[in-house]
Design a protein around this motif. Structure first.
Motif, PDB file in Angstrom:
ATOM      1  N   ARG A 132     -69.745  13.849 -77.128  1.00  0.00           N
ATOM      2  CA  ARG A 132     -68.858  14.631 -78.110  1.00  0.00           C
ATOM      3  C   ARG A 132     -67.918  15.469 -77.471  1.00  0.00           C
ATOM      4  NH1 ARG A 132     -72.609  14.907 -82.269  1.00  0.00           N
ATOM      5  NH2 ARG A 132     -73.068  17.202 -81.710  1.00  0.00           N
ATOM      6  N   LYS A 144     -71.766   5.937 -87.226  1.00  0.00           N
ATOM      7  CA  LYS A 144     -72.002   7.015 -87.167  1.00  0.00           C
ATOM      8  C   LYS A 144     -72.420   6.984 -85.607  1.00  0.00           C
ATOM      9  CE  LYS A 144     -73.800   8.396 -91.641  1.00  0.00           C
ATOM     10  NZ  LYS A 144     -74.973   8.393 -92.468  1.00  0.00           N
ATOM     11  N   ILE A 158     -60.478  10.431 -82.018  1.00  0.00           N
ATOM     12  CA  ILE A 158     -61.070   9.538 -83.085  1.00  0.00           C
ATOM     13  C   ILE A 158     -61.195  10.198 -84.555  1.00  0.00           C
ATOM     14  CG2 ILE A 158     -62.821   8.417 -81.378  1.00  0.00           C
ATOM     15  CD1 ILE A 158     -64.707  10.378 -83.520  1.00  0.00           C
ATOM     16  N   PHE A 165     -72.047  10.277 -78.216  1.00  0.00           N
ATOM     17  CA  PHE A 165     -72.755  11.358 -78.565  1.00  0.00           C
ATOM     18  C   PHE A 165     -72.464  12.549 -77.740  1.00  0.00           C
ATOM     19  CE2 PHE A 165     -76.961  13.539 -79.198  1.00  0.00           C
ATOM     20  CZ  PHE A 165     -76.812  13.895 -80.405  1.00  0.00           C
ATOM     21  N   LEU A 176     -63.497   9.335 -88.543  1.00  0.00           N
ATOM     22  CA  LEU A 176     -64.315   8.848 -89.452  1.00  0.00           C
ATOM     23  C   LEU A 176     -63.927   9.225 -90.758  1.00  0.00           C
ATOM     24  CD1 LEU A 176     -66.681   7.153 -90.105  1.00  0.00           C
ATOM     25  CD2 LEU A 176     -68.116   9.168 -89.671  1.00  0.00           C
ATOM     26  N   LEU A 200     -71.845  10.804 -84.091  1.00  0.00           N
ATOM     27  CA  LEU A 200     -72.797  11.772 -85.043  1.00  0.00           C
ATOM     28  C   LEU A 200     -74.220  11.862 -84.726  1.00  0.00           C
ATOM     29  CD1 LEU A 200     -71.003  11.210 -88.398  1.00  0.00           C
ATOM     30  CD2 LEU A 200     -70.843  13.367 -87.083  1.00  0.00           C
ATOM     31  N   ILE A 201     -74.469  10.402 -84.713  1.00  0.00           N
ATOM     32  CA  ILE A 201     -76.057  10.130 -84.049  1.00  0.00           C
ATOM     33  C   ILE A 201     -76.134   9.498 -82.771  1.00  0.00           C
ATOM     34  CG2 ILE A 201     -76.754  10.563 -86.133  1.00  0.00           C
ATOM     35  CD1 ILE A 201     -76.974   7.486 -86.522  1.00  0.00           C
ATOM     36  N   PRO A 202     -77.146   9.615 -81.897  1.00  0.00           N
ATOM     37  CA  PRO A 202     -77.294   9.036 -80.667  1.00  0.00           C
ATOM     38  C   PRO A 202     -77.964   7.387 -81.017  1.00  0.00           C
ATOM     39  CG  PRO A 202     -79.025  10.617 -80.860  1.00  0.00           C
ATOM     40  CD  PRO A 202     -78.264  10.611 -82.024  1.00  0.00           C
ATOM     41  N   THR A 248     -72.999   1.556 -91.524  1.00  0.00           N
ATOM     42  CA  THR A 248     -72.663   3.082 -91.672  1.00  0.00           C
ATOM     43  C   THR A 248     -73.527   3.708 -90.206  1.00  0.00           C
ATOM     44  OG1 THR A 248     -72.370   3.004 -93.960  1.00  0.00           O
ATOM     45  CG2 THR A 248     -72.697   5.466 -92.828  1.00  0.00           C
ATOM     46  N   ARG A 296     -63.187  13.899 -79.404  1.00  0.00           N
ATOM     47  CA  ARG A 296     -63.353  14.313 -80.852  1.00  0.00           C
ATOM     48  C   ARG A 296     -61.589  14.345 -81.391  1.00  0.00           C
ATOM     49  NH1 ARG A 296     -66.920  19.097 -81.553  1.00  0.00           N
ATOM     50  NH2 ARG A 296     -67.133  19.354 -79.084  1.00  0.00           N
ATOM     51  N   SER A 328     -68.929   7.013 -83.905  1.00  0.00           N
ATOM     52  CA  SER A 328     -68.272   8.380 -83.786  1.00  0.00           C
ATOM     53  C   SER A 328     -68.854   9.727 -83.384  1.00  0.00           C
ATOM     54  CB  SER A 328     -67.710   8.434 -85.358  1.00  0.00           C
ATOM     55  OG  SER A 328     -69.107   8.682 -86.142  1.00  0.00           O
TER      56      SER A 328
END
Lengths: 354, 264
Positions: A93, A70, A101, A91, A103, A75-77, A66, A98, A73
């Motif tokens: 974004r 993340k 993609i 990251f 998730l 959400l976190i670097p 996961t 966006r 996608s």
């Protein structure tokens, strides 16, 4: 050759968390002297995925699946290393990223609980600037494929888990993403619902040429959908390849219970099978049938021989000509079994790294 | 490009969400308007009718009652609790749903949350304009006052969104948001008119933007502020909005790097 849409180079990610000791003492310590623990969720993962691929990402709990999704996608670097998806750094974004993609997290609701799905989809239509006609066509197609047309006006909170999951999937695909990350989409679904969802994903991947990464603990999902599987273990990618490589076509597992315990070397000498293809156990859970002890209640030694199905008779004859056995059986080498053994720490042999 | 479509759709969606339970919505509206007004009325009644006062800080019983009833309209438009929602999303990982969409999460949460307040503002505006007309006040002042109250609503959320970023660092910012709301209740003029503050303490509320939420709009609607004072208040509100817009960009830019996206 298809273009590379996902490229991951030596990606690492660590998390820190505050640890609380037990009881009141732990509470006081947390207030005045908190202990911070660092955990490496990803330890230098690298791979490439081509456009239109359907990749299964598997691993035991806490393997880093996961976390990887993340990062991909946006959400976190990553803590270090580099990931690019559709030629962009996730990251960052960017709006275009966006738009392309999606998730889906099976354990996380993305739609609004108190509204019917159709209201949520209307909002998503505006967010992704989908023209009316295209939106209608997509909603009809997706609702038809997932068999939820009659539920579009029902509040999300009133739907069953499977129905909700199907709505989540529609919400995630309404903008026809080029890259889809699915994190355990069939979790909690019944056999029929899971089958429908799988079928839908297969058709969507084939028709729309979307690149899909799927994580699942359900090996049926992986076996039926993925042409490539990546196995993660404690933050490392330990296998990346064709799932058939894991199950090795024509291979079976010959299970034999002996009267006395034997070493791997002895078993190898008895059977003629190389030692690294043999496992020996003396546990209370040696067989799938659960018949694991003799009359006196003592556990019986069991050996497993990973061999070609065609060799089974020869190996059995060789063993029986030299020693006595209690019983025997042949087990299919299913992906689930192989994965289970990998999770349990079986050293390579079966496991190859691309 | 403004991309108005999603904003309008988010407003619509937020209103649908807020009114999904109609009776709850109506009870909340009536309760949040009626109870504070009733408490204030009882307070003024006790001071003037039982205590025998004729004036408090230059205001008569009628003046204070007028303030109470008018301020109720603007208190309803005051910022909601979507800054708490934002903080909770950061803490629990729910923010991920919004980060994945091609919209600004801070703005998206605001627009969905403010939909209900806009609906309420519409109702308050109609009630207020009719009441103003009936008692001889300028209904257009009511309209201007409502615009100021809505700017106050934006400021309230912006400040909350900035505070919510502390959750990126500490995982929790509930207490600070609560303290902010308590300060706002006093310094917005929601509980008492701010001119009841002693003269040497007036600077306290003047240095915050909170008086623009309720006190300022009420004063203008009641004709106690002239157009210049109102114009100044609008300019000050705009300046605060610009300040907080920059503040949010900066705090979120740094905060988001620490986001853990828990769950899943």
């Amino acid at each position: 050759m298809s273009e590379i849409v996902i490229q991951v180079d030596n990606v690492r990610r660590s998390f820190t968390s505050t640890q609380k000791g037990e009881g009141l003492k732990g509470t006081v310590e947390l207030l005045f002297n908190p202990k911070v623990k660092s955990h490496d969720a990803l330890k230098g993962v690298s791979f490439k995925i081509e456009s239109g691929a359907f990749v299964g990402l598997i691993g035991a709990n806490g393997a880093g699946k996961t976390t990887l999704l993340k990062i991909l996608s946006g959400l976190i670097p990553p803590s270090s290393g580099e990931a690019t998806v559709l030629g962009q750094k996730p990251f960052d974004r960017s709006l275009s990223f966006r738009h392309q993609i999606s998730l889906v997290m099976g354990q996380k609701a993305q739609l609004w609980w108190d509204l019917p799905a159709v209201d949520a989809f209307d909002l998503l239509k505006a967010i992704y600037e989908i023209p009316d006609a295209v939106y209608r066509e997509r909603i009809d197609t997706l609702a038809e494929l997932l068999d939820v047309k009659r539920l579009m006006q029902t509040q999300i909170r009133r739907l069953s888990l499977g129905e909700r999951m199907k709505m989540e999937l529609i919400g995630a695909l309404i903008h026809w993403p080029k890259v889809i990350f699915l994190d355990e989409p069939t979790i909690g679904l019944d056999v029929l619902a899971a089958h429908k969802l799988r079928e839908f994903l297969r058709v969507f991947n084939q028709k729309e040429k979307a690149t899909i990464i799927l994580t699942s603990h359900n090996m049926d999902d992986i076996e039926r959908l993925c042409s490539r599987v990546m196995i993660m273990k404690t933050g490392e990618l330990i296998f990346d390849g064709d799932p058939n490589q894991l199950t090795k076509k024509g291979e079976c597992r010959l299970r034999i219970r002996f009267m006395e315990k034997k070493s791997i070397e002895e078993l190898s000498a008895l059977s003629g099978v190389p030692a690294d293809h043999i496992e020996a156990e003396t546990t209370s859970e040696t067989t799938s049938e659960g018949e694991d002890s003799n009359d006196s209640g003592a556990a019986l030694p069991t050996a497993f021989f990973n061999i070609q199905r065609t060799e089974a008779t020869k190996v059995l004859q060789s063993i029986m000509s030299k020693t006595s056995i209690i019983d025997m059986g042949i087990e299919e080498t299913s992906l689930e079994k192989v994965i289970q053994r990998i999770y349990e720490g079986e050293p390579a042999g079966l496991v190859e790294r691309k | 490009m403004l991309r108005l479509k999603w904003r309008i759709a988010a407003l619509k969606n937020g209103l649908q969400d807020a009114t999904a339970y109609r009776i709850e919505f109506l009870l909340q509206l009536i309760g949040s308007a009626g109870v504070p007004a009733l408490i204030q009325w009882l307070l003024w009644y006790a001071i003037f009718k039982i205590g025998g006062q004729t004036e408090v800080a230059g205001m008569s019983y009628t003046d204070l009652l007028a303030y109470t009833w008018m301020s109720v309209l603007f208190s309803q438009v005051r910022g909601g609790d979507h800054d708490f929602a934002l903080m909770e999303m950061i803490r629990s990982g729910g923010l991920s749903n919004y980060l994945l969409r091609p919209v600004s999460p801070v703005e998206f949460v605001y627009i969905r949350g403010v939909a209900e307040k806009l609906f309420v503002a519409g109702i308050c505006l109609v009630i207020g304009m009719i009441a103003s007309f009936a008692v001889g006040l300028n209904p257009l002042h009511l309209l201007g006052a409502m615009i100021l109250a809505l700017l106050g609503n934006i400021i309230h959320y912006q400040l909350g969104a900035m505070i919510a970023t502390l959750a990126f660092l500490w995982e929790e910012a509930y207490a600070i948001l609560m303290v902010k709301n308590m300060v706002v209740q006093i310094l917005s003029g929601e509980l008492i008119p701010l001119n009841l503050f002693p003269a040497n303490m007036q600077w306290v509320w003047k240095m915050t933007p909170f008086y623009l939420y309720v006190y300022g709009p009420t004063q203008f609607a009641l004709g106690r502020w002239n157009l210049t004072e109102f114009g100044n208040a609008i300019l000050i509100a705009c300046a605060w909005i610009v300040f907080f817009t920059v503040g949010i960009k900066v705090t979120w830019k740094f905060g988001i790097k620490r986001y853990l996206s828990l769950g899943g």
